[in-house]
Design a protein around this motif. Structure first.
Motif: not given
Length: 148
Positions: A51-72
């Motif tokens: 996986e490329g850099v853009a995909t990995r960054r997007r995955r991190l950003e999505d995890a931080g946005d999703a459901d108000g994640a308390a822990i990533v």
């Protein structure tokens, strides 16, 4: 085992690789609790080596946005990337933490992860788990590198 991670901060897991792996595997996503004692939303983020850099960054950003994640929990997100790619991906961690999540990172390149860390969680076979600040640490970077 009770583990309290600082919210709004990036914490890098240090110690022997096998110990870090076991710790990440032991963390039970369903038992996480917020400051109020209510269940907390946990997201684990990892990436395939192709996986490329853009995909990995997007995955991190999505995890931080999703459901108000308390822990990533970030698990070897930079594996297979060159130095520039690792910096680009790890640069997204501060944004995730700024949204209020406690971010715990286990990465193959602990030194690169330390560059964006607010603190460290050392998995020490003698002392157990030790939470330490990254800045102002008494241990020089070389010592942290050898310990990782």
């Amino acid at each position: 085992m009770t583990l309290r991670l600082p919210t709004g901060e990036v914490t890098v897991l240090l110690g022997e690789q096998i110990v870090r792996r076991r710790l990440m595997d032991m963390l039970d996503d369903s038992s996480a609790r917020g400051d109020t004692g209510r269940p907390a939303t946990v997201h684990r983020v990892s990436a395939g080596a192709s996986e490329g850099v853009a995909t990995r960054r997007r995955r991190l950003e999505d995890a931080g946005d999703a459901d108000g994640a308390a822990i990533v929990l970030v698990d070897h997100i930079t594996d297979g990337l060159d130095a520039a790619g690792r910096r680009a991906v790890l640069g997204a961690l501060a944004t995730v933490a700024a949204r209020g999540a406690a971010v715990l990172v286990d990465d193959g390149d602990c030194v690169a992860a330390l560059a964006v860390a607010d603190g460290t969680l050392r998995a020490d076979p003698v002392r157990g788990l030790v939470l330490e600040p990254a800045s102002g640490s008494a241990a020089p970077l070389e010592e942290l590198y050898r310990a990782s």
